[in-house]
Design a protein around this motif. Structure first.
Motif, PDB file in Angstrom:
ATOM      1  N   PRO A 150       0.815  -1.232   0.000  1.00 58.07           N
ATOM      2  CA  PRO A 150       0.000   0.000   0.000  1.00 58.07           C
ATOM      3  C   PRO A 150       0.841   1.271   0.000  1.00 58.07           C
ATOM      4  O   PRO A 150       0.453   2.260  -0.635  1.00 58.07           O
ATOM      5  N   ILE A 151       1.989   1.240   0.696  1.00 62.98           N
ATOM      6  CA  ILE A 151       2.804   2.468   0.777  1.00 62.98           C
ATOM      7  C   ILE A 151       3.301   2.877  -0.599  1.00 62.98           C
ATOM      8  O   ILE A 151       3.161   4.034  -1.011  1.00 62.98           O
ATOM      9  N   SER A 152       3.868   1.943  -1.342  1.00 62.13           N
ATOM     10  CA  SER A 152       4.441   2.290  -2.653  1.00 62.13           C
ATOM     11  C   SER A 152       3.357   2.759  -3.626  1.00 62.13           C
ATOM     12  O   SER A 152       3.576   3.676  -4.411  1.00 62.13           O
ATOM     13  N   ILE A 153       2.165   2.147  -3.560  1.00 58.83           N
ATOM     14  CA  ILE A 153       1.078   2.553  -4.472  1.00 58.83           C
ATOM     15  C   ILE A 153       0.566   3.938  -4.083  1.00 58.83           C
ATOM     16  O   ILE A 153       0.367   4.801  -4.934  1.00 58.83           O
ATOM     17  N   PHE A 154       0.413   4.146  -2.794  1.00 61.63           N
ATOM     18  CA  PHE A 154      -0.101   5.430  -2.306  1.00 61.63           C
ATOM     19  C   PHE A 154       0.857   6.572  -2.643  1.00 61.63           C
ATOM     20  O   PHE A 154       0.424   7.663  -3.012  1.00 61.63           O
ATOM     21  N   GLN A 155       2.159   6.307  -2.545  1.00 56.26           N
ATOM     22  CA  GLN A 155       3.145   7.368  -2.764  1.00 56.26           C
ATOM     23  C   GLN A 155       3.431   7.632  -4.239  1.00 56.26           C
ATOM     24  O   GLN A 155       4.188   8.548  -4.565  1.00 56.26           O
ATOM     25  N   LYS A 156       2.893   6.838  -5.124  1.00 61.83           N
ATOM     26  CA  LYS A 156       3.060   6.974  -6.571  1.00 61.83           C
ATOM     27  C   LYS A 156       4.537   7.084  -6.974  1.00 61.83           C
ATOM     28  O   LYS A 156       5.247   6.102  -6.922  1.00 61.83           O
ATOM     29  N   SER A 157       5.001   8.284  -7.300  1.00 61.90           N
ATOM     30  CA  SER A 157       6.347   8.392  -7.870  1.00 61.90           C
ATOM     31  C   SER A 157       7.450   8.611  -6.834  1.00 61.90           C
ATOM     32  O   SER A 157       8.608   8.740  -7.191  1.00 61.90           O
ATOM     33  N   SER A 158       7.098   8.640  -5.565  1.00 63.14           N
ATOM     34  CA  SER A 158       8.135   8.873  -4.557  1.00 63.14           C
ATOM     35  C   SER A 158       8.676   7.543  -4.027  1.00 63.14           C
ATOM     36  O   SER A 158       7.941   6.735  -3.478  1.00 63.14           O
ATOM     37  N   TYR A 159       9.974   7.345  -4.216  1.00 67.36           N
ATOM     38  CA  TYR A 159      10.619   6.091  -3.810  1.00 67.36           C
ATOM     39  C   TYR A 159      10.912   6.070  -2.297  1.00 67.36           C
ATOM     40  O   TYR A 159      10.971   5.021  -1.682  1.00 67.36           O
ATOM     41  N   ILE A 160      11.136   7.254  -1.743  1.00 66.09           N
ATOM     42  CA  ILE A 160      11.668   7.351  -0.380  1.00 66.09           C
ATOM     43  C   ILE A 160      10.800   6.649   0.686  1.00 66.09           C
ATOM     44  O   ILE A 160      11.322   5.833   1.448  1.00 66.09           O
ATOM     45  N   PRO A 161       9.462   6.917   0.748  1.00 67.98           N
ATOM     46  CA  PRO A 161       8.678   6.282   1.816  1.00 67.98           C
ATOM     47  C   PRO A 161       8.780   4.758   1.813  1.00 67.98           C
ATOM     48  O   PRO A 161       8.880   4.139   2.867  1.00 67.98           O
ATOM     49  N   SER A 162       8.770   4.179   0.623  1.00 61.45           N
ATOM     50  CA  SER A 162       8.818   2.724   0.531  1.00 61.45           C
ATOM     51  C   SER A 162      10.190   2.192   0.981  1.00 61.45           C
ATOM     52  O   SER A 162      10.279   1.173   1.675  1.00 61.45           O
ATOM     53  N   ILE A 163      11.253   2.898   0.598  1.00 62.39           N
ATOM     54  CA  ILE A 163      12.599   2.459   0.983  1.00 62.39           C
ATOM     55  C   ILE A 163      12.794   2.630   2.504  1.00 62.39           C
ATOM     56  O   ILE A 163      13.318   1.737   3.168  1.00 62.39           O
ATOM     57  N   VAL A 164      12.315   3.756   3.027  1.00 64.74           N
ATOM     58  CA  VAL A 164      12.426   3.989   4.477  1.00 64.74           C
ATOM     59  C   VAL A 164      11.612   2.919   5.234  1.00 64.74           C
ATOM     60  O   VAL A 164      12.070   2.383   6.244  1.00 64.74           O
ATOM     61  N   SER A 165      10.425   2.589   4.705  1.00 62.36           N
ATOM     62  CA  SER A 165       9.605   1.554   5.351  1.00 62.36           C
ATOM     63  C   SER A 165      10.330   0.210   5.347  1.00 62.36           C
ATOM     64  O   SER A 165      10.252  -0.545   6.321  1.00 62.36           O
ATOM     65  N   THR A 166      11.021  -0.089   4.247  1.00 57.32           N
ATOM     66  CA  THR A 166      11.772  -1.348   4.166  1.00 57.32           C
ATOM     67  C   THR A 166      12.772  -1.408   5.314  1.00 57.32           C
ATOM     68  O   THR A 166      12.861  -2.419   6.032  1.00 57.32           O
ATOM     69  N   LEU A 167      13.530  -0.314   5.474  1.00 50.32           N
ATOM     70  CA  LEU A 167      14.548  -0.286   6.525  1.00 50.32           C
ATOM     71  C   LEU A 167      13.889  -0.383   7.904  1.00 50.32           C
ATOM     72  O   LEU A 167      14.395  -1.071   8.788  1.00 50.32           O
ATOM     73  N   GLY A 168      12.732   0.284   8.058  1.00 50.53           N
ATOM     74  CA  GLY A 168      11.997   0.239   9.327  1.00 50.53           C
ATOM     75  C   GLY A 168      11.536  -1.172   9.646  1.00 50.53           C
ATOM     76  O   GLY A 168      11.698  -1.648  10.774  1.00 50.53           O
ATOM     77  N   ILE A 169      10.986  -1.857   8.639  1.00 49.26           N
ATOM     78  CA  ILE A 169      10.492  -3.234   8.834  1.00 49.26           C
ATOM     79  C   ILE A 169      11.639  -4.139   9.269  1.00 49.26           C
ATOM     80  O   ILE A 169      11.516  -4.939  10.209  1.00 49.26           O
ATOM     81  N   VAL A 170      12.782  -3.985   8.594  1.00 41.80           N
ATOM     82  CA  VAL A 170      13.955  -4.812   8.917  1.00 41.80           C
ATOM     83  C   VAL A 170      14.411  -4.526  10.350  1.00 41.80           C
ATOM     84  O   VAL A 170      14.667  -5.457  11.130  1.00 41.80           O
ATOM     85  N   ALA A 171      14.465  -3.250  10.712  1.00 47.78           N
ATOM     86  CA  ALA A 171      14.922  -2.867  12.052  1.00 47.78           C
ATOM     87  C   ALA A 171      13.987  -3.422  13.122  1.00 47.78           C
ATOM     88  O   ALA A 171      14.441  -4.003  14.111  1.00 47.78           O
ATOM     89  N   VAL A 172      12.678  -3.283  12.889  1.00 47.63           N
ATOM     90  CA  VAL A 172      11.700  -3.793  13.866  1.00 47.63           C
ATOM     91  C   VAL A 172      11.790  -5.321  13.949  1.00 47.63           C
ATOM     92  O   VAL A 172      11.778  -5.894  15.044  1.00 47.63           O
ATOM     93  N   GLY A 173      11.914  -5.963  12.793  1.00 43.45           N
ATOM     94  CA  GLY A 173      12.002  -7.429  12.750  1.00 43.45           C
ATOM     95  C   GLY A 173      13.171  -7.949  13.573  1.00 43.45           C
ATOM     96  O   GLY A 173      13.023  -8.846  14.406  1.00 43.45           O
ATOM     97  N   ILE A 174      14.340  -7.359  13.351  1.00 48.74           N
ATOM     98  CA  ILE A 174      15.557  -7.802  14.051  1.00 48.74           C
ATOM     99  C   ILE A 174      15.446  -7.524  15.560  1.00 48.74           C
ATOM    100  O   ILE A 174      15.984  -8.276  16.371  1.00 48.74           O
ATOM    101  N   SER A 175      14.709  -6.475  15.913  1.00 51.29           N
ATOM    102  CA  SER A 175      14.587  -6.122  17.337  1.00 51.29           C
ATOM    103  C   SER A 175      13.859  -7.214  18.125  1.00 51.29           C
ATOM    104  O   SER A 175      13.832  -7.193  19.356  1.00 51.29           O
ATOM    105  N   ALA A 176      13.247  -8.164  17.415  1.00 51.37           N
ATOM    106  CA  ALA A 176      12.541  -9.267  18.072  1.00 51.37           C
ATOM    107  C   ALA A 176      13.473 -10.026  19.004  1.00 51.37           C
ATOM    108  O   ALA A 176      13.031 -10.598  20.011  1.00 51.37           O
ATOM    109  N   THR A 177      14.765 -10.032  18.701  1.00 56.23           N
ATOM    110  CA  THR A 177      15.732 -10.755  19.524  1.00 56.23           C
ATOM    111  C   THR A 177      15.809 -10.145  20.930  1.00 56.23           C
ATOM    112  O   THR A 177      16.247 -10.799  21.858  1.00 56.23           O
ATOM    113  N   GLN A 178      15.404  -8.872  21.047  1.00 57.29           N
ATOM    114  CA  GLN A 178      15.482  -8.170  22.334  1.00 57.29           C
ATOM    115  C   GLN A 178      14.177  -8.293  23.126  1.00 57.29           C
ATOM    116  O   GLN A 178      14.106  -7.823  24.249  1.00 57.29           O
ATOM    117  N   LEU A 179      13.149  -8.882  22.509  1.00 54.25           N
ATOM    118  CA  LEU A 179      11.843  -8.958  23.174  1.00 54.25           C
ATOM    119  C   LEU A 179      11.615 -10.353  23.765  1.00 54.25           C
ATOM    120  O   LEU A 179      12.097 -11.349  23.217  1.00 54.25           O
TER     121      LEU A 179
END
Lengths: 305, 244
Positions: free
Chosen positions: B161-190
């Protein structure tokens, strides 16, 4: 004559801005229909609405008498289009690009790509990629893509945009040929009025999202008045003399040396004598018909951009 | 649908994007495995489960999601920036096919990246942890990497949904990718139920070759699958209402 596309009371609003306001159009089969207007007048929005790229807030569109259904594949396959600038995959050749679009459209006919490229005069064997195409080649590829599935209707948004004079002539002859030889109905938009004047059978003037006038070219030509323009040394004195010597003379001051007089074509010699006898130099006299551009300026009350 | 998928596959191949991604993954995993064979001798003492867990964390939940997310962002957003979407949408009746075809090709590309990791890891494991039952290990690794790859793929669903909603802007989708990865890896601390509540941490925890409480596992799977379905559906809703 059958209306192949009918647009009824179309309205489109973008965040409070009314891009289309009560637009109604009737596009007849087998003719070239020109949408004329300034940049941002709403021409592309009308075309996008017909193609389902944008959804009208109010209004209806009919294709061959049936209400437009954006999910109806059969209805959609009667239309080929090129909207805005021709956009293709930059690292692919003309042929490779068309192969992708043929697949999407489900075009299975052998030789369809060659036929479309041939119609617009592009080489199907060339390996040149789209990013190295000239603007003319890009426009041709856009038209070839629109023709790929042999649609009855072509919707082309500013097909001569960015072309050199030779390119414009070539695209013009392709479009006329498609209409006359292949009986295609063509809806084109342009802000270059003189260009549409040369090919359109019917036209609609669009201004600020509204249809100012919809008519056949023949009617518009009849409406375009004949006038005589005078290039003189002093337009203000010339205007004063016209006012003093004729009843309600119809004239427009075009520039500080040019005045345009309507309805007194039979009095050209008389006006010339009047001006010279009053010490005004007359450098040039020309009698001609109003162009579409002049007509557009007159009905919209302003300069075209 | 079939034609849509073929078209998407041709596009991604022609752009060299996939080739570059696969080469990058191959280089990463090869370097890690070679390092563990020749330099990091201690890995043998820690055991194969620990080794797989570290490869999972680095490759399947860090490097591959980042590359995969960028690949998807380019697949969608370049259509908007280059305006090819105008031609595409006016040629195609159903917008859902456009998105679903892209997601299927994206999933296939994601699986291809994991396949490289799987094969190189398998070969490396034979050197580091020798076995006589080659077929059994191949099968075990296969099941593990298939599960991990699907979970890491589902964790990226928010990008649709983010990439479709943002149309021609690459940044939100790329930032979300990094956010998802960061949150995912943080599972080791929970600990406890916490990592199973968020789809991104749940998918990470569920892929680990460790014993987990059954109730938490079920909750994690439900959250991961339902949230990704919701994100895909949201993407379809947005694209169907969008003015191109």
């Amino acid at each position: 004559m059958e209306n192949i596309i009918e647009v009824k009371r179309l309205q489109k609003e973008y965040n409070g801005f009314l891009a289309l306001d009560d637009v109604s159009l009737r596009i007849k089969k087998g003719r070239i229909y020109g949408l004329l207007g300034r940049n941002g007048a709403g021409k592309t929005t009308i075309m996008k609405s017909i193609l389902g790229l944008t959804f009208p807030s109010i209004g209806k569109i009919y294709i061959k008498g049936s209400p437009m259904n954006y999910k109806n594949k059969e209805q959609f396959s009667t239309i080929g289009s090129m909207i805005e600038t021709p956009a293709f995959y930059s690292n692919l050749s003309a042929r490779e690009n068309l192969e992708l679009f043929a697949l999407i459209r489900g075009v299975t006919e052998k030789g369809a790509i060659e036929k479309a490229l041939d119609l617009v005069g592009l080489e199907s064997s060339s390996n040149k990629t789209f990013d190295s195409f000239s603007m003319g080649m890009k426009q041709r590829l856009g038209i070839a893509n629109a023709l790929l599935h042999e649609p009855e209707i072509l919707i082309l948004d500013e097909p001569t945009n960015g072309l050199d004079p030779m390119g414009i002539v070539e695209i013009r002859s392709i479009l006329i040929n498609l209409c006359k030889e292949f009986n295609k109905t063509i809806l084109i938009s342009s802000h270059i009025l003189s260009e549409v004047e040369k090919i359109a059978d019917d036209i609609a003037f669009i201004e600020k999202g509204k249809v100012i006038e919809e008519s056949s070219m023949e009617n518009i030509r009849n409406k375009c008045e004949q006038y005589t323009s005078y290039v003189v040394s002093n337009v203000y004195d010339s205007a004063r003399l016209l006012e003093e010597n004729y009843d309600n003379p119809n004239y427009i001051v075009i520039s500080n040396r040019k005045i345009r007089v309507f309805g007194l074509d039979d009095k050209t010699n008389e006006i010339n004598r009047l001006l010279t006898n009053n010490g005004i130099d007359v450098f040039q006299i020309n009698t001609q018909n109003e162009s579409l551009e002049d007509y557009f300026k007159k009905i919209t009350g302003g300069d075209d951009n | 649908m079939k034609n849509g998928i073929i078209v998407e596959w041709k596009k991604i191949r022609h752009k060299n994007l996939l080739k570059t991604s696969l080469i990058t993954i191959f280089l990463f995993i090869s370097l890690i495995v070679l390092k563990d064979i020749f330099i990091n001798i201690r890995v043998r003492e820690l055991g194969m489960e620990h080794w797989i867990l570290s490869i999972d964390t680095i490759l399947i939940f860090l490097i591959i999601p980042v590359i995969s997310g960028i690949l998807y962002t380019f697949m969608i957003n370049s259509e908007y920036t280059e305006r090819t979407i105008v031609n595409y949408m006016s040629a195609m009746v159903n917008r859902n096919i456009f998105i679903v075809s892209k997601v299927i090709v994206w999933l296939f590309s994601h699986l291809l990246m994991v396949l490289i990791v799987y094969l190189v890891t398998y070969i490396g494991s034979l050197v580091i942890f020798p076995t006589t039952d080659l077929v059994m290990r191949f099968y075990d690794f296969g099941i593990h990497f298939l599960k991990s790859s699907l979970l890491s793929f589902l964790s990226l669903a928010l990008l649709v949904p983010i990439s479709i909603f943002q149309k021609s802007s690459y940044i939100p989708s790329i930032v979300s990718t990094l956010g998802i990865v960061a949150v995912g890896i943080s599972a080791t601390q929970l600990t406890g139920i916490l990592p199973f509540i968020l789809p991104w941490t749940a998918s990470f925890i569920l892929s680990q070759p460790v014993a987990l409480p059954r109730n938490f596992m079920i909750l994690g799977y439900i959250i991961t699958i339902i949230s990704s379905l919701l994100f895909y559906s949201l993407g379809l809703v947005i694209v169907n209402r969008q003015d191109i």
